[in-house]
Design a protein around this motif. Structure first.
Motif, PDB file in Angstrom:
ATOM      1  N   ASP A  22       0.815  -1.218   0.000  1.00 47.48           N
ATOM      2  CA  ASP A  22       0.000   0.000   0.000  1.00 47.48           C
ATOM      3  C   ASP A  22       0.847   1.266   0.000  1.00 47.48           C
ATOM      4  O   ASP A  22       0.472   2.287   0.564  1.00 47.48           O
ATOM      5  CB  ASP A  22      -0.985   0.003   1.173  1.00 47.48           C
ATOM      6  N   LEU A  23       2.022   1.191  -0.642  1.00 45.55           N
ATOM      7  CA  LEU A  23       2.907   2.345  -0.755  1.00 45.55           C
ATOM      8  C   LEU A  23       2.871   2.973  -2.140  1.00 45.55           C
ATOM      9  O   LEU A  23       3.480   4.014  -2.358  1.00 45.55           O
ATOM     10  CB  LEU A  23       4.352   1.936  -0.429  1.00 45.55           C
ATOM     11  N   ALA A  24       2.183   2.326  -3.080  1.00 43.21           N
ATOM     12  CA  ALA A  24       2.199   2.824  -4.453  1.00 43.21           C
ATOM     13  C   ALA A  24       1.029   2.255  -5.238  1.00 43.21           C
ATOM     14  O   ALA A  24       0.417   1.265  -4.838  1.00 43.21           O
ATOM     15  CB  ALA A  24       3.509   2.428  -5.140  1.00 43.21           C
ATOM     16  N   VAL A  25       0.737   2.905  -6.342  1.00 43.02           N
ATOM     17  CA  VAL A  25      -0.098   2.349  -7.400  1.00 43.02           C
ATOM     18  C   VAL A  25       0.792   2.298  -8.629  1.00 43.02           C
ATOM     19  O   VAL A  25       1.785   3.011  -8.720  1.00 43.02           O
ATOM     20  CB  VAL A  25      -1.373   3.195  -7.666  1.00 43.02           C
ATOM     21  N   ALA A  26       0.457   1.459  -9.576  1.00 40.85           N
ATOM     22  CA  ALA A  26       1.332   1.307 -10.733  1.00 40.85           C
ATOM     23  C   ALA A  26       0.531   0.936 -11.962  1.00 40.85           C
ATOM     24  O   ALA A  26      -0.551   0.359 -11.859  1.00 40.85           O
ATOM     25  CB  ALA A  26       2.380   0.223 -10.456  1.00 40.85           C
ATOM     26  N   MET A  27       1.076   1.274 -13.105  1.00 35.42           N
ATOM     27  CA  MET A  27       0.541   0.802 -14.383  1.00 35.42           C
ATOM     28  C   MET A  27       1.517  -0.241 -14.898  1.00 35.42           C
ATOM     29  O   MET A  27       2.684   0.063 -15.143  1.00 35.42           O
ATOM     30  CB  MET A  27       0.384   1.962 -15.361  1.00 35.42           C
ATOM     31  N   LEU A  28       1.025  -1.461 -15.016  1.00 29.29           N
ATOM     32  CA  LEU A  28       1.856  -2.584 -15.418  1.00 29.29           C
ATOM     33  C   LEU A  28       1.174  -3.379 -16.518  1.00 29.29           C
ATOM     34  O   LEU A  28      -0.043  -3.315 -16.679  1.00 29.29           O
ATOM     35  CB  LEU A  28       2.107  -3.506 -14.219  1.00 29.29           C
ATOM     36  N   ALA A  29       1.955  -4.146 -17.226  1.00 29.10           N
ATOM     37  CA  ALA A  29       1.409  -5.030 -18.252  1.00 29.10           C
ATOM     38  C   ALA A  29       0.484  -6.047 -17.594  1.00 29.10           C
ATOM     39  O   ALA A  29       0.733  -6.489 -16.466  1.00 29.10           O
ATOM     40  CB  ALA A  29       2.537  -5.745 -18.984  1.00 29.10           C
ATOM     41  N   PRO A  30      -0.597  -6.440 -18.273  1.00 25.46           N
ATOM     42  CA  PRO A  30      -1.527  -7.415 -17.697  1.00 25.46           C
ATOM     43  C   PRO A  30      -0.841  -8.698 -17.228  1.00 25.46           C
ATOM     44  O   PRO A  30      -1.167  -9.220 -16.165  1.00 25.46           O
ATOM     45  CB  PRO A  30      -2.501  -7.702 -18.839  1.00 25.46           C
ATOM     46  N   ALA A  31       0.111  -9.183 -17.982  1.00 29.10           N
ATOM     47  CA  ALA A  31       0.784 -10.423 -17.614  1.00 29.10           C
ATOM     48  C   ALA A  31       1.538 -10.296 -16.293  1.00 29.10           C
ATOM     49  O   ALA A  31       1.748 -11.287 -15.600  1.00 29.10           O
ATOM     50  CB  ALA A  31       1.744 -10.851 -18.725  1.00 29.10           C
ATOM     51  N   VAL A  32       1.920  -9.094 -15.935  1.00 37.64           N
ATOM     52  CA  VAL A  32       2.648  -8.856 -14.681  1.00 37.64           C
ATOM     53  C   VAL A  32       1.682  -8.665 -13.527  1.00 37.64           C
ATOM     54  O   VAL A  32       1.867  -9.209 -12.440  1.00 37.64           O
ATOM     55  CB  VAL A  32       3.568  -7.617 -14.817  1.00 37.64           C
ATOM     56  N   ALA A  33       0.646  -7.880 -13.732  1.00 35.94           N
ATOM     57  CA  ALA A  33      -0.233  -7.466 -12.640  1.00 35.94           C
ATOM     58  C   ALA A  33      -1.314  -8.480 -12.290  1.00 35.94           C
ATOM     59  O   ALA A  33      -1.625  -8.671 -11.118  1.00 35.94           O
ATOM     60  CB  ALA A  33      -0.878  -6.130 -12.983  1.00 35.94           C
ATOM     61  N   GLU A  34      -1.889  -9.123 -13.281  1.00 39.83           N
ATOM     62  CA  GLU A  34      -3.008 -10.026 -13.031  1.00 39.83           C
ATOM     63  C   GLU A  34      -2.574 -11.228 -12.202  1.00 39.83           C
ATOM     64  O   GLU A  34      -1.609 -11.888 -12.518  1.00 39.83           O
ATOM     65  CB  GLU A  34      -3.623 -10.485 -14.354  1.00 39.83           C
ATOM     66  N   VAL A  40      -4.801  -5.682  -6.571  1.00 36.07           N
ATOM     67  CA  VAL A  40      -5.987  -5.672  -7.426  1.00 36.07           C
ATOM     68  C   VAL A  40      -5.565  -5.067  -8.756  1.00 36.07           C
ATOM     69  O   VAL A  40      -4.953  -3.995  -8.792  1.00 36.07           O
ATOM     70  CB  VAL A  40      -7.123  -4.830  -6.803  1.00 36.07           C
ATOM     71  N   ALA A  41      -5.875  -5.730  -9.856  1.00 30.56           N
ATOM     72  CA  ALA A  41      -5.518  -5.238 -11.191  1.00 30.56           C
ATOM     73  C   ALA A  41      -6.782  -5.109 -12.029  1.00 30.56           C
ATOM     74  O   ALA A  41      -7.600  -6.022 -12.077  1.00 30.56           O
ATOM     75  CB  ALA A  41      -4.535  -6.196 -11.859  1.00 30.56           C
ATOM     76  N   ILE A  42      -6.933  -3.957 -12.656  1.00 27.79           N
ATOM     77  CA  ILE A  42      -8.067  -3.732 -13.554  1.00 27.79           C
ATOM     78  C   ILE A  42      -7.532  -3.198 -14.874  1.00 27.79           C
ATOM     79  O   ILE A  42      -6.508  -2.521 -14.901  1.00 27.79           O
ATOM     80  CB  ILE A  42      -9.097  -2.748 -12.955  1.00 27.79           C
ATOM     81  N   PRO A  43      -8.206  -3.476 -15.986  1.00 28.96           N
ATOM     82  CA  PRO A  43      -7.767  -2.918 -17.265  1.00 28.96           C
ATOM     83  C   PRO A  43      -8.037  -1.413 -17.307  1.00 28.96           C
ATOM     84  O   PRO A  43      -8.977  -0.932 -16.671  1.00 28.96           O
ATOM     85  CB  PRO A  43      -8.604  -3.655 -18.305  1.00 28.96           C
ATOM     86  N   THR A  44      -7.207  -0.694 -17.998  1.00 27.50           N
ATOM     87  CA  THR A  44      -7.403   0.743 -18.173  1.00 27.50           C
ATOM     88  C   THR A  44      -8.013   1.010 -19.540  1.00 27.50           C
ATOM     89  O   THR A  44      -7.867   0.210 -20.467  1.00 27.50           O
ATOM     90  CB  THR A  44      -6.084   1.518 -18.058  1.00 27.50           C
ATOM     91  N   THR A  45      -8.696   2.126 -19.651  1.00 30.78           N
ATOM     92  CA  THR A  45      -9.239   2.557 -20.935  1.00 30.78           C
ATOM     93  C   THR A  45      -8.834   4.000 -21.155  1.00 30.78           C
ATOM     94  O   THR A  45      -8.674   4.767 -20.205  1.00 30.78           O
ATOM     95  CB  THR A  45     -10.777   2.450 -20.974  1.00 30.78           C
ATOM     96  N   GLY A  46      -8.632   4.361 -22.387  1.00 26.15           N
ATOM     97  CA  GLY A  46      -8.295   5.734 -22.729  1.00 26.15           C
ATOM     98  C   GLY A  46      -6.877   6.142 -22.373  1.00 26.15           C
ATOM     99  O   GLY A  46      -6.542   7.315 -22.407  1.00 26.15           O
ATOM    100  N   ALA A  47      -6.039   5.189 -22.004  1.00 25.44           N
ATOM    101  CA  ALA A  47      -4.655   5.508 -21.653  1.00 25.44           C
ATOM    102  C   ALA A  47      -3.801   5.558 -22.915  1.00 25.44           C
ATOM    103  O   ALA A  47      -4.153   4.989 -23.950  1.00 25.44           O
ATOM    104  CB  ALA A  47      -4.108   4.455 -20.699  1.00 25.44           C
ATOM    105  N   ALA A  48      -2.692   6.241 -22.803  1.00 23.06           N
ATOM    106  CA  ALA A  48      -1.754   6.288 -23.926  1.00 23.06           C
ATOM    107  C   ALA A  48      -1.229   4.886 -24.202  1.00 23.06           C
ATOM    108  O   ALA A  48      -1.053   4.089 -23.282  1.00 23.06           O
ATOM    109  CB  ALA A  48      -0.596   7.219 -23.597  1.00 23.06           C
ATOM    110  N   GLU A  49      -0.988   4.591 -25.461  1.00 19.70           N
ATOM    111  CA  GLU A  49      -0.452   3.281 -25.800  1.00 19.70           C
ATOM    112  C   GLU A  49       1.037   3.239 -25.522  1.00 19.70           C
ATOM    113  O   GLU A  49       1.733   4.233 -25.638  1.00 19.70           O
ATOM    114  CB  GLU A  49      -0.713   2.973 -27.273  1.00 19.70           C
ATOM    115  N   ARG A  50       1.495   2.084 -25.164  1.00 19.16           N
ATOM    116  CA  ARG A  50       2.905   1.884 -24.844  1.00 19.16           C
ATOM    117  C   ARG A  50       3.674   1.602 -26.129  1.00 19.16           C
ATOM    118  O   ARG A  50       3.226   0.839 -26.984  1.00 19.16           O
ATOM    119  CB  ARG A  50       3.002   0.699 -23.893  1.00 19.16           C
TER     120      ARG A  50
END
Length: 73
Positions: A22-34, A40-50
Motif C-alpha cells: 500500500d505504498l504505491a499504485v502502478a501501471m503494469l502489463a496485464p501479464a505482470v499485474a493479473e 488488485v488489477a483492472i484494465p485501463t481505458t483511454g490511456a496512452a499506448e505503450r
C-alpha cells in the motif's frame, strides 16, 4: 494527469511489493499485474499506448538477433 513520483523501481517484483504494501499504485502489463498476490488489477481505458523498442548489439549482432530483426523489422 499529474505525476508525483515517490518511488522508482526497475523490477516488476519490486513494484508489485510496493503496491501490495500500500505504498504505491502502478501501471503494469496485464501479464505482470493479473493474479499478483495482494494486488488488485483492472484494465485501463483511454490511456496512452505503450511503445516498445527493439534493440540489439550495434556492431556485432548475433545470428539470432539478425533473424529476429528480419522477422519483425
Amino acid at each position: 494527469m499529474r505525476r508525483d513520483i515517490a518511488f522508482e523501481a526497475w523490477h516488476a517484483d519490486h513494484i508489485l511489493g510496493l503496491v501490495a504494501a500500500d505504498l504505491a499504485v502502478a501501471m503494469l502489463a496485464p501479464a505482470v499485474a493479473e493474479g499478483a498476490p495482494g494486488v488488485v488489477a483492472i484494465p485501463t481505458t483511454g490511456a496512452a499506448e505503450r511503445v516498445e523498442h527493439l534493440a540489439w548489439h550495434a556492431t556485432d549482432p548475433s545470428p539470432a538477433a539478425r533473424a529476429f530483426v528480419a522477422l519483425v523489422g
